[in-house]
Write an enzyme that holds these catalytic residues in place. Structure first.
Site, PDB file in Angstrom:
ATOM      1  N   ASP A 477       0.835  -1.200   0.000  1.00 36.28           N
ATOM      2  CA  ASP A 477       0.000   0.000   0.000  1.00 36.28           C
ATOM      3  C   ASP A 477       0.875   1.256   0.000  1.00 36.28           C
ATOM      4  OD1 ASP A 477      -2.299   1.508   0.159  1.00 36.28           O
ATOM      5  OD2 ASP A 477      -2.998   0.646   2.053  1.00 36.28           O
ATOM      6  N   ASP A 547     -10.682   2.169  -3.142  1.00 39.37           N
ATOM      7  CA  ASP A 547     -11.183   1.946  -1.783  1.00 39.37           C
ATOM      8  C   ASP A 547     -12.696   2.066  -1.756  1.00 39.37           C
ATOM      9  OD1 ASP A 547      -8.865   1.400  -0.553  1.00 39.37           O
ATOM     10  OD2 ASP A 547      -8.661   3.297   0.523  1.00 39.37           O
TER      11      ASP A 547
HETATM   12  C1  DGJ Z   1      -5.721   1.969   2.016  1.00 39.09           C
HETATM   13  C2  DGJ Z   1      -6.099   0.742   1.237  1.00 39.09           C
HETATM   14  O1  DGJ Z   1      -6.588   1.077   0.001  1.00 39.09           O
HETATM   15  C3  DGJ Z   1      -7.117  -0.052   2.047  1.00 39.09           C
HETATM   16  O2  DGJ Z   1      -7.566  -1.151   1.312  1.00 39.09           O
HETATM   17  C4  DGJ Z   1      -6.493  -0.478   3.341  1.00 39.09           C
HETATM   18  O3  DGJ Z   1      -5.454  -1.380   3.076  1.00 39.09           O
HETATM   19  C5  DGJ Z   1      -5.981   0.740   4.101  1.00 39.09           C
HETATM   20  N1  DGJ Z   1      -5.150   1.573   3.290  1.00 39.09           N
HETATM   21  C6  DGJ Z   1      -5.216   0.322   5.315  1.00 39.09           C
HETATM   22  O4  DGJ Z   1      -4.673   1.371   5.982  1.00 39.09           O
END
Ligand code: DGJ
Length: 730
Positions: A477, A547
């Site tokens: 990430d 997300d």
């Molecule tokens: C952003 C990601 O896109 C989410 O899926 C998740 O992993 C969060 N970060 C975790 O902090």
């Protein structure tokens, strides 16, 4: 063997051609001039060479040819201060501190391979026939060489372009701009398509007329960004199904720019490359700089045709061949289940339920490491939080393995929290400007990845967790953008080099890790699709596209991302309703349809669920497993667009057109729509198909031309899934 690259030394014409495209250039008075990019032509004999006309205010370097002005020459590599007043593609501060360079054609050579870049992602060689033309331009006053590289593969409607600039002068020069591709064509009422977006709303279509002047998108955020991913396309009256589309993208994940300039004479300049505003690169004698590669994709079969060009090229020449056709696991991810509140019991229960229902991998998302109870802490301290996981991670991995379930874990390797142990130990590992406090983003700082020690720290940390625990899936990430582009170890100098150095360092780090662990599946994520670009795709075969898991918003995100990316490179999860991002309540079958059109997974609580719901998930996973090969490795075409209609539909078809799956989603219910019809092209028009759900037989030509009618059922969000099997060839 017939060559794909040819030079006619009488006419001074370079031609790159395969059975679907031609790209043609001419040398005129030492200038390298663009003549054509499009469908294959057999011989070029200057038919479209523009008639020139003398114009007041135009610079005319050759006294005997007052009509030949750089102002209207279609350059392949335009530079500044030489009479071409449009946007330059190459800018250099020469040894006299002046930003003047004048390149002339000096020669070329041809290679029977695609260039393999050292620091950057590149179009990979394979068994396919490929040729690369390198055209050498030289500034004899400043002694600077500019090589323009063009690669063409036998079976792809793609030209790969990049540039290399070399200082042959004994004095230092500074490269201020080196775009990867610049093409001048005639304006003929084309539309321009680019993307814009933001967190939770990635890959939105931006399409419109091209006006006089300069249109520019890009990123100065240190990453490609969800704001304006690196892509542009021009098309005249093209639809998804018909018409010519010329599109460009960049194999790069850092600062970039895309420029379209329509000048006073209706010439159209299309450019793509590194963002020149955040770039400045000194070159001493003998040193050179290589730009990232741009991909130029052409199709005469509309935007779907153009996407096919990208999809096939990415599968055959970009994605790590280890992963291209490998089945990807169906995951259950912990994030939307409990966010940071993960623990041993939860993950064990998740593994139990996952194995009962047919999932293949459990992904332990954020929150598993030392005191990470919110986004405010602990990045960099990648040791397990023993309060949450008293027996460590390995026991969980073993527990999962016994149940035939893989185990994935979340990392955000590029970051460091201000209150971490790591920052106390290595304060100078933080990316920052001298004397200024670095600026926070999501409560965190960037690590200075240009520092080798930092790269080694990341490689060693991930290697340790992967090896010691037996992890087979990493979600990588990255949740903020760069504000302080300076390295403490370089005494904060070299600002114009930092952004690119960062990207090269990131590529180097992930290259090492992915090569060291070829069987570990690395998933790309940047708060969703914030760094979804072809550069990252070279290393990471799949990306968490957003997300936003809402099945209404996802329609546009997935639909538009498919302009560039094949299905196998996108992940999507079924999540709960009301949706956490939008509060919308969308029926399960629509949520299933959206996720099933990607690398599918779930992100909802499968533990506390009644048996009916569990049965439903079991059935869904069983069906997806049976269809997964077609979904991920078949051909994907868009049929109706959620951007400008009330429906979203697409089709997956195998190479032989034997089997197809169509998803058709109708969003709001309209009383005036008595019935719905969808035309289904991309089937074999000489064959009959059985529609499984109704046992009806239709010819491919009927489905393509008459379409298929559906009942318009009352209520919002209706989904139709159509499975078609070829039964007879007519
Ligand atoms: C952003 C990601 O896109 C989410 O899926 C998740 O992993 C969060 N970060 C975790 O902090």
């Amino acid at each position: 063997m017939v060559s794909m690259v040819n030079f006619d030394n009488q006419k001074m014409i370079f031609t790159l051609s395969n059975h679907s495209i031609s790209y043609i250039m001419e040398v005129v008075d030492g200038y390298l001039v663009h003549r054509y990019w499009g469908k294959t032509i057999t011989h070029y004999n200057f038919s479209n060479r523009p008639m020139l006309k003398k114009r007041t205010f135009s610079a005319t370097p050759n006294i005997d040819q007052p009509e030949l002005s750089p102002e209207f020459i279609p350059f392949e590599a335009p530079t500044s201060h030489m009479g071409d007043y449009r946007n330059a593609a190459v800018c250099v501060i020469n040894p006299n501190q002046q930003d003047v360079v004048r390149f002339s054609y000096v020669g070329f050579n041809i290679l029977n391979q695609a260039p393999e870049l050292v620091d950057l992602p590149f179009a990979r060689n394979s068994d396919e026939k490929v040729e690369t033309l390198i055209i050498h331009l030289f500034d004899d006053i400043s002694k600077i060489q500019l090589d323009l590289n063009y690669t063409i593969f036998e079976n792809h409607a793609i030209v790969v372009r990049s540039s290399t600039l070399k200082n042959m002068n004994s004095n230092k020069i500074i490269l201020e701009k080196l775009l990867s591709a610049s093409i001048d064509v005639c304006y003929s009422k084309q539309n321009l398509t680019t993307f814009y977006g933001t967190h939770q709303k990635e890959y939105q279509i931006n399409r419109g007329d091209i006006h006089h002047g300069l249109f520019k998108i890009g990123s100065s955020r240190g990453n490609s960004g969800p704001q304006y991913p690196p892509y542009l396309a021009v098309s005249e009256d093209a639809t998804e199904f018909h018409g010519e589309v010329h599109a460009m993208t960049l194999l790069y994940s850092g600062n970039h720019e895309e420029i379209v300039e329509r000048d006073q004479y209706n010439n159209l300049r299309l450019q793509i490359g590194l963002n020149s505003e955040t770039f400045s690169w000194p070159l001493n004698q003998g040193e050179s700089f290589q730009s990232p590669q741009a991909l130029l994709a052409y199709s005469e079969e509309g935007f779907n045709g153009n996407s096919q060009v990208f999809h096939h090229f990415f599968k055959e020449h970009l994605i790590n061949p280890n992963w291209t056709n490998k089945a990807r696991p169906i995951v259950i991810n912990s994030w939307e289940i409990t966010y940071f509140d993960v623990n041993d019991t939860l993950i064990r229960e998740l593994i139990d339920s996952a194995s009962e229902l047919g999932f293949e991998t459990v992904v332990l998302d954020d929150g598993w490491f030392k005191q990470r109870n919110s986004s405010q802490t602990s990045l960099g301290d990648w040791t397990v939080d023993l309060l949450k996981f008293p027996y460590g991670i390995k026991t969980l991995v073993d527990y999962a393995r016994k149940r035939n379930i893989g185990f994935g874990i979340w990392f955000e390797p590029e970051m460091i929290s201000p209150n971490s142990e790591l920052i106390k130990k290595h304060p100078n590992w933080v990316m920052r400007a001298k004397n200024y406090e670095p600026i926070l983003g999501r409560n965190q700082y960037y690590l200075d990845l240009t520092n080798n020690d930092v790269q080694m720290f990341i490689i060693n940390t991930l290697s340790k967790v992967i090896t010691e625990c037996g992890i087979n899936y990493i979600k990588w990430d990255m949740n903020r953008h760069i504000t302080d582009p300076f390295s403490p170890i370089n005494d904060h100098k070299k600002p114009g080099q930092y952004f690119h150095n960062y990207m090269v360092s990131l590529y180097h780090t992930i290259d090492q890790l992915t090569k060291k662990f070829p069987d570990v599946l690395f998933e790309n994520c940047s708060s969703g699709g914030g760094r979804l670009d072809p550069g990252m795709l070279y290393y990471f075969p799949q990306t968490w596209v957003s997300d936003n898991t809402d099945a209404f918003d996802r329609q546009q995100i997935q639909y538009n991302a498919s302009y560039l990316f094949p299905t196998s490179s996108i992940t999507g999860h079924v999540s709960v309703v009301p949706n956490h991002q939008t509060n919308r309540i969308i029926p399960l079958n629509v949520r299933e349809a959206l996720a099933s059109s990607t690398n599918m997974g779930y992100e909802l609580d499968i533990i506390k669920m009644d048996s009916d719901k569990k049965e439903r998930i079991k059935e869904h996973l069983k069906t997806y497993k049976a269809e997964r090969n077609l979904i991920l490795n078949g051909n994907f075409y868009r049929l109706s667009s959620p951007n400008d209609s009330n429906s979203c539909s697409w089709i997956f078809v195998d190479d032989n057109q034997d089997k197809a799956i169509v998803y058709h989603i109708r969003n709001t219910y309209n009383t005036y729509d008595l019935s719905l019809t969808l035309r289904i092209p991309y089937l074999d028009v000489h064959a009959d198909y059985l529609r499984f759900e109704t046992n009806q037989i239709y010819s491919g030509s009927e489905l393509a031309n008459c379409g298929l009618a559906f009942e318009n059922i009352k209520g919002d969000y209706q989904v139709n899934k159509i499975i078609l099997q070829k039964i007879v060839e007519n």
